[in-house]
Write an enzyme that holds these catalytic residues in place. Structure first.
Site, PDB file in Angstrom:
ATOM      1  N   CYS A 191      -8.444  14.422  33.234  1.00 11.43           N
ATOM      2  CA  CYS A 191      -9.484  15.278  32.687  1.00 11.43           C
ATOM      3  C   CYS A 191      -9.465  15.263  31.166  1.00 11.43           C
ATOM      4  O   CYS A 191      -8.431  15.060  30.543  1.00 11.43           O
ATOM      5  CB  CYS A 191      -9.266  16.705  33.155  1.00 11.43           C
ATOM      6  SG  CYS A 191      -9.164  16.868  34.924  1.00 11.43           S
ATOM      7  N   ARG A 216     -10.043   8.029  29.580  1.00  9.17           N
ATOM      8  CA  ARG A 216      -8.945   8.708  30.281  1.00  9.17           C
ATOM      9  C   ARG A 216      -9.116   8.659  31.797  1.00  9.17           C
ATOM     10  O   ARG A 216      -8.178   8.944  32.529  1.00  9.17           O
ATOM     11  CB  ARG A 216      -8.885  10.177  29.828  1.00  9.17           C
ATOM     12  CG  ARG A 216      -8.455  10.348  28.388  1.00  9.17           C
ATOM     13  CD  ARG A 216      -8.688  11.754  27.918  1.00  9.17           C
ATOM     14  NE  ARG A 216      -7.811  12.709  28.561  1.00  9.17           N
ATOM     15  CZ  ARG A 216      -6.688  13.192  28.032  1.00  9.17           C
ATOM     16  NH1 ARG A 216      -6.319  12.798  26.842  1.00  9.17           N
ATOM     17  NH2 ARG A 216      -5.966  14.073  28.668  1.00  9.17           N
ATOM     18  N   TRP A 256     -11.160  14.719  36.532  1.00  9.57           N
ATOM     19  CA  TRP A 256     -10.519  13.758  37.443  1.00  9.57           C
ATOM     20  C   TRP A 256     -10.001  14.597  38.603  1.00  9.57           C
ATOM     21  O   TRP A 256      -9.098  15.403  38.432  1.00  9.57           O
ATOM     22  CB  TRP A 256      -9.390  13.051  36.699  1.00  9.57           C
ATOM     23  CG  TRP A 256      -8.743  11.918  37.436  1.00  9.57           C
ATOM     24  CD1 TRP A 256      -9.176  10.627  37.506  1.00  9.57           C
ATOM     25  CD2 TRP A 256      -7.513  11.959  38.166  1.00  9.57           C
ATOM     26  NE1 TRP A 256      -8.302   9.871  38.239  1.00  9.57           N
ATOM     27  CE2 TRP A 256      -7.268  10.658  38.658  1.00  9.57           C
ATOM     28  CE3 TRP A 256      -6.591  12.964  38.454  1.00  9.57           C
ATOM     29  CZ2 TRP A 256      -6.150  10.339  39.415  1.00  9.57           C
ATOM     30  CZ3 TRP A 256      -5.476  12.642  39.216  1.00  9.57           C
ATOM     31  CH2 TRP A 256      -5.261  11.342  39.685  1.00  9.57           C
ATOM     32  N   ASN A 258      -7.829  21.473  31.992  1.00 11.86           N
ATOM     33  CA  ASN A 258      -7.021  20.326  32.425  1.00 11.86           C
ATOM     34  C   ASN A 258      -5.709  20.862  32.973  1.00 11.86           C
ATOM     35  O   ASN A 258      -5.153  21.805  32.412  1.00 11.86           O
ATOM     36  CB  ASN A 258      -6.678  19.409  31.250  1.00 11.86           C
ATOM     37  CG  ASN A 258      -7.882  18.686  30.699  1.00 11.86           C
ATOM     38  OD1 ASN A 258      -8.982  18.802  31.230  1.00 11.86           O
ATOM     39  ND2 ASN A 258      -7.678  17.956  29.626  1.00 11.86           N
ATOM     40  N   GLY A 259      -5.182  20.217  33.992  1.00  7.42           N
ATOM     41  CA  GLY A 259      -3.893  20.649  34.540  1.00  7.42           C
ATOM     42  C   GLY A 259      -4.067  21.226  35.925  1.00  7.42           C
ATOM     43  O   GLY A 259      -5.085  21.010  36.592  1.00  7.42           O
ATOM     44  N   GLU A 268       5.023  -6.352  35.866  1.00 12.21           N
ATOM     45  CA  GLU A 268       3.883  -5.947  35.043  1.00 12.21           C
ATOM     46  C   GLU A 268       2.668  -6.838  35.335  1.00 12.21           C
ATOM     47  O   GLU A 268       1.534  -6.365  35.394  1.00 12.21           O
ATOM     48  CB  GLU A 268       4.277  -6.003  33.565  1.00 12.21           C
ATOM     49  CG  GLU A 268       3.165  -5.723  32.570  1.00 12.21           C
ATOM     50  CD  GLU A 268       2.533  -4.338  32.721  1.00 12.21           C
ATOM     51  OE1 GLU A 268       3.077  -3.491  33.454  1.00 12.21           O
ATOM     52  OE2 GLU A 268       1.473  -4.128  32.117  1.00 12.21           O
ATOM     53  N   LYS A 285      -0.856  -5.238  36.577  1.00 14.58           N
ATOM     54  CA  LYS A 285      -2.131  -5.463  35.881  1.00 14.58           C
ATOM     55  C   LYS A 285      -3.153  -6.048  36.847  1.00 14.58           C
ATOM     56  O   LYS A 285      -4.304  -5.642  36.878  1.00 14.58           O
ATOM     57  CB  LYS A 285      -1.882  -6.411  34.713  1.00 14.58           C
ATOM     58  CG  LYS A 285      -2.611  -6.089  33.448  1.00 14.58           C
ATOM     59  CD  LYS A 285      -1.933  -5.106  32.549  1.00 14.58           C
ATOM     60  CE  LYS A 285      -1.662  -3.767  33.161  1.00 14.58           C
ATOM     61  NZ  LYS A 285      -0.907  -2.873  32.304  1.00 14.58           N
ATOM     62  N   GLU A 340      -4.362  -3.332  39.421  1.00 16.01           N
ATOM     63  CA  GLU A 340      -5.134  -2.181  38.942  1.00 16.01           C
ATOM     64  C   GLU A 340      -6.527  -2.543  38.466  1.00 16.01           C
ATOM     65  O   GLU A 340      -7.438  -1.732  38.588  1.00 16.01           O
ATOM     66  CB  GLU A 340      -4.367  -1.393  37.870  1.00 16.01           C
ATOM     67  CG  GLU A 340      -4.282  -2.031  36.509  1.00 16.01           C
ATOM     68  CD  GLU A 340      -3.656  -1.083  35.483  1.00 16.01           C
ATOM     69  OE1 GLU A 340      -2.868  -1.566  34.665  1.00 16.01           O
ATOM     70  OE2 GLU A 340      -3.956   0.117  35.480  1.00 16.01           O
ATOM     71  N   HIS A 382      14.320 -13.255  50.632  1.00 18.54           N
ATOM     72  CA  HIS A 382      14.891 -12.184  51.456  1.00 18.54           C
ATOM     73  C   HIS A 382      13.806 -11.361  52.154  1.00 18.54           C
ATOM     74  O   HIS A 382      14.064 -10.238  52.575  1.00 18.54           O
ATOM     75  CB  HIS A 382      15.777 -11.274  50.596  1.00 18.54           C
ATOM     76  CG  HIS A 382      16.970 -11.989  50.047  1.00 18.54           C
ATOM     77  ND1 HIS A 382      18.005 -12.439  50.840  1.00 18.54           N
ATOM     78  CD2 HIS A 382      17.278 -12.383  48.781  1.00 18.54           C
ATOM     79  CE1 HIS A 382      18.903 -13.061  50.094  1.00 18.54           C
ATOM     80  NE2 HIS A 382      18.485 -13.037  48.843  1.00 18.54           N
ATOM     81  N   LYS A 425      -6.145   7.111  32.189  1.00 22.73           N
ATOM     82  CA  LYS A 425      -5.323   6.586  31.090  1.00 22.73           C
ATOM     83  C   LYS A 425      -4.080   7.435  30.888  1.00 22.73           C
ATOM     84  O   LYS A 425      -3.003   6.915  30.642  1.00 22.73           O
ATOM     85  CB  LYS A 425      -6.159   6.553  29.807  1.00 22.73           C
ATOM     86  CG  LYS A 425      -5.433   5.999  28.599  1.00 22.73           C
ATOM     87  CD  LYS A 425      -5.163   4.525  28.782  1.00 22.73           C
ATOM     88  CE  LYS A 425      -4.452   3.895  27.601  1.00 22.73           C
ATOM     89  NZ  LYS A 425      -3.866   2.590  27.978  1.00 22.73           N
TER      90      LYS A 425
HETATM   91  O1  M6R Z   1       1.202   6.959  28.752  1.00 21.14           O
HETATM   92  P1  M6R Z   1       2.311   6.397  29.588  1.00 21.14           P
HETATM   93  O2  M6R Z   1       2.892   5.166  28.984  1.00 21.14           O
HETATM   94  O3  M6R Z   1       3.379   7.393  29.881  1.00 21.14           O
HETATM   95  O4  M6R Z   1       1.638   5.997  30.953  1.00 21.14           O
HETATM   96  C1  M6R Z   1       2.420   5.627  32.057  1.00 21.14           C
HETATM   97  C2  M6R Z   1       1.574   4.907  33.085  1.00 21.14           C
HETATM   98  O5  M6R Z   1       0.623   5.778  33.624  1.00 21.14           O
HETATM   99  C3  M6R Z   1       0.860   3.706  32.472  1.00 21.14           C
HETATM  100  O6  M6R Z   1       1.779   2.841  31.871  1.00 21.14           O
HETATM  101  C4  M6R Z   1       0.053   2.939  33.523  1.00 21.14           C
HETATM  102  O7  M6R Z   1       0.916   2.373  34.461  1.00 21.14           O
HETATM  103  C5  M6R Z   1      -0.761   1.863  32.827  1.00 21.14           C
HETATM  104  N1  M6R Z   1      -1.934   2.430  32.246  1.00 21.14           N
HETATM  105  C6  M6R Z   1      -1.128   0.752  33.731  1.00 21.14           C
HETATM  106  O8  M6R Z   1      -1.773  -0.258  33.011  1.00 21.14           O
END
Ligand code: M6R
Length: 596
Positions: free
Chosen positions: A2, A28, A76, A102-103, A469, A473, A476, A492, A591
């Site tokens: 949010c 976000r 969100w 938010n929250g 990673e 990527k 997502e 394994h 985000k």
């Molecule tokens: O802001 P942060 O680095 O704490 O965020 C942690 C994860 O939510 C963030 O790294 C997320 O996995 C990435 N946006 C994915 O690309």
């Protein structure tokens, strides 16, 4: 997650300012949006819609929402699906109070039950809606609106950043607990938001609210604590330009941010690496000499934590990386251990919670973050900034590269080890990343494999986090199945998934033992007729077994991980672009993840 925007004093257009602010918070992640406006002697005008900001704009078309003060929100969903009714702002029964939040309000159900018994009618599934009704109740006693908002806030348990307006009053009220809020101090107008980009086009002067603080914005600003005592707050200046949050001609923020990596890395290293002598200087932080390090982080930042733990272990300092959401059940820190939260945003609820747990257990804490003034930076004993500049795309790209560079500096400065080889490699890293960006054949690889049902990524040592990673990527932003594995683990179990239709991306650099073993794993894959894409510096013979090669310059293995990751970022980006995905705002993702 949010987003909140509020403003007072924008004579030239409160509504436009709010909607513009919301558009700046789109990155976000959200699924509905809304605004509420009022002003002296006027009622409350509100418009909210499920969907995107453009849906809100459609809702506003033909309507005249007027007012000199207002709040806006991107939601969100947590409590209830994304519908017009559940979108914020939420109002009281009489339509005199509008609240954005938010929250998560943990005690909303008993409050809702109590308010319902008292005759209030609820129109949404949200936890937030209790707040305007609590304010409405408090207003009945006749106190001024500030008293009423304070009374309502004092009833809430949980995490919140809240902004409220009351019909006819030219004031925005705001309160924070465990969810970020920042004030923007303009020449003629005042702003508040959950994140600076929402008002950065209008001012660079900011005040970060702390937990338990309450702000009142009218012609002036005041910040008070829960008891109403005025708190002196420093006014900070943000050090990035509004243009940095634009796309600069790129189709997507993600691609722009991938291409910004050379600059981000230069910023990270500037003044911290002695180009001639090979020394690393990170100021007082370099004096820390932890006997052990625990990294806590989520998602991409967790992968940076795995990488960093490897660096510290190589220097003889015991180190482990924990998923922040699992940290509380992990090994408690001992002795002089340092607990390092790696978090781009500095606001990730799981990471903040792990850091608080570490403090509770008596550990020293450090935030490795991109965000000056973030909660993590302020709550930890130490903050180390990665200086990547604002990252708008939900997919973390340049912040990961900068995290890896910064964590190399942290390891060298605090754990020691031979800096002579790695420092020149770090110094050359921005140029090497540029070379990868200039010559990458990732678009062709993406074209070849865009229809694959699944993608696998393998690597060993410091390239294992890169494999994880690469898969994160890919999944997502393409919405395709992707998994990263330690190369040795493939046989394994996961090898059963490998077929002639599933490309395997293998990160292999150098010609040492790790490379030789990974090449052995690549042969196992090739023997099952799976297409192999080697990300390599050409030092091993992996190319003999690969269908495609993504080249990187030869460098130190630690820097090679950064370069290999750039190639994998590009492959994921181009697959997602070919599939027409919502690259900067992938479905269901946010985000900054401010709920646990
Ligand atoms: O802001 P942060 O680095 O704490 O965020 C942690 C994860 O939510 C963030 O790294 C997320 O996995 C990435 N946006 C994915 O690309």
């Amino acid at each position: 997650m949010c987003g909140i925007i509020g403003c007072v004093g924008r004579d030239d257009g409160t509504l436009e300012t709010l909607v513009h602010g919301l558009s700046k918070l789109e990155y976000r992640g959200y699924d509905s949006a809304g605004v509420a406006l009022t002003g002296p002697g006027t009622g409350l005008d509100i418009c909210k819609r499920a969907g995107e900001i453009d849906d809100l704009r459609d809702g506003l078309a033909g309507r005249t929402l007027s007012g000199t003060v207002g709040v806006g929100h991107t939601r969100w969903s947590t409590h209830g699906p994304p519908t017009d009714e559940n979108a914020h702002p939420h109002m009281d029964c009489a339509g005199n109070v509008a609240v954005v939040h938010n929250g998560i309000i943990e005690n909303y159900q008993p409050l809702r039950d109590e308010l319902t018994r008292a005759g209030h009618t609820f129109t949404s599934d949200t936890d937030t809606e209790v707040v305007p009704h609590l304010i409405e109740d408090a207003l009945e006693g006749g106190p001024d609106p500030e008293e009423a908002v304070r009374t309502a806030i004092s009833r809430l348990d949980g995490s919140y950043a809240i902004a409220a307006v009351v019909a006819g009053h030219e004031v925005v009220f705001a309160a924070r607990n465990d969810s970020p809020l920042v004030l923007g101090i303009g020449d003629d107008a005042l702003y508040l938001a959950s994140d600076v980009p929402a008002f950065r086009d209008y001012t660079d002067r900011v005040i970060y609210l702390d937990d338990g603080e309450f702000a009142r914005l009218d012609g002036a600003w005041t910040v008070t604590d829960a008891e109403g005592t005025v708190v002196e707050k420093p006014v900070d200046t943000v050090d990035w330009d509004p243009e940095e949050t634009g796309k600069s001609g790129y189709d997507h923020y993600m691609l722009k941010e991938i291409h910004e990596q050379p600059r981000a890395l230069r910023q990270c290293l500037r003044g911290r690496v002695d180009e001639l002598g090979g020394a690393v200087d990170i100021g007082d932080l370099g004096d820390l000499s932890p006997t052990g390090v625990q990294f806590v982080a989520c998602g991409t930042s967790y992968h940076a934590g795995l990488y960093a733990a490897g660096l510290f272990r190589a220097a003889g300092v015991p180190a482990q990386a924990f998923l922040a959401s699992e940290y509380a059940s992990g090994v408690p820190p001992t002795g002089d251990a340092l607990v390092v939260g790696i978090t781009q945003s500095g606001e990730t609820a799981d990471t903040l919670s792990a850091l608080r747990e570490a403090r509770r257990r008596g550990a020293r804490t450090m935030a490795v973050t991109n965000t000056v003034g973030s909660t993590a930076a302020r709550e930890c004993d130490h903050a180390f900034y990665i200086r990547a500049g604002p990252e708008i795309g939900v997919a973390a790209t340049k912040t990961f590269a900068s995290q890896l560079a910064a964590l190399n500096l942290l390891a060298l400065a605090t754990a020691g080890g031979d800096a002579r080889d790695i420092v020149p490699a770090l110094r050359d890293l921005p140029g090497d990343v540029q070379a990868v960006l200039d010559d990458s054949t990732a678009p062709a690889v993406a074209e070849t494999y865009e229809d694959a049902p699944a993608y696998f990524f393998i690597g060993r040592g410091l390239h294992y986090p890169v494999a994880l990673e690469g898969a994160l990527k890919m999944k997502e932003i393409t919405y395709k199945h992707a998994e990263g594995f330690a190369a040795g683990e493939l046989k394994h179990g996961p090898l059963a998934l490998v077929t002639e239709n599933t490309p395997v991306f293998a990160v292999v650099t150098g010609d040492g033992e790790l490379a030789r073993k990974t090449v052995g794993n690549v042969k196992e894959v090739e023997a099952r007729n799976a297409p192999v894409v080697a990300v390599t510096d050409g030092a091993s013979d992996v190319e003999r077994y690969a269908d495609h090669v993504l080249e990187i310059p030869e460098t130190h293995p630690r820097a090679a991980s950064v370069l290999a990751n750039v190639q994998l970022q590009l492959v994921s980006y181009h697959v997602a672009a070919r599939l027409g995905r919502s690259i900067d705002k992938p479905r269901n993702l946010a985000k900054s993840v401010t709920v646990e």
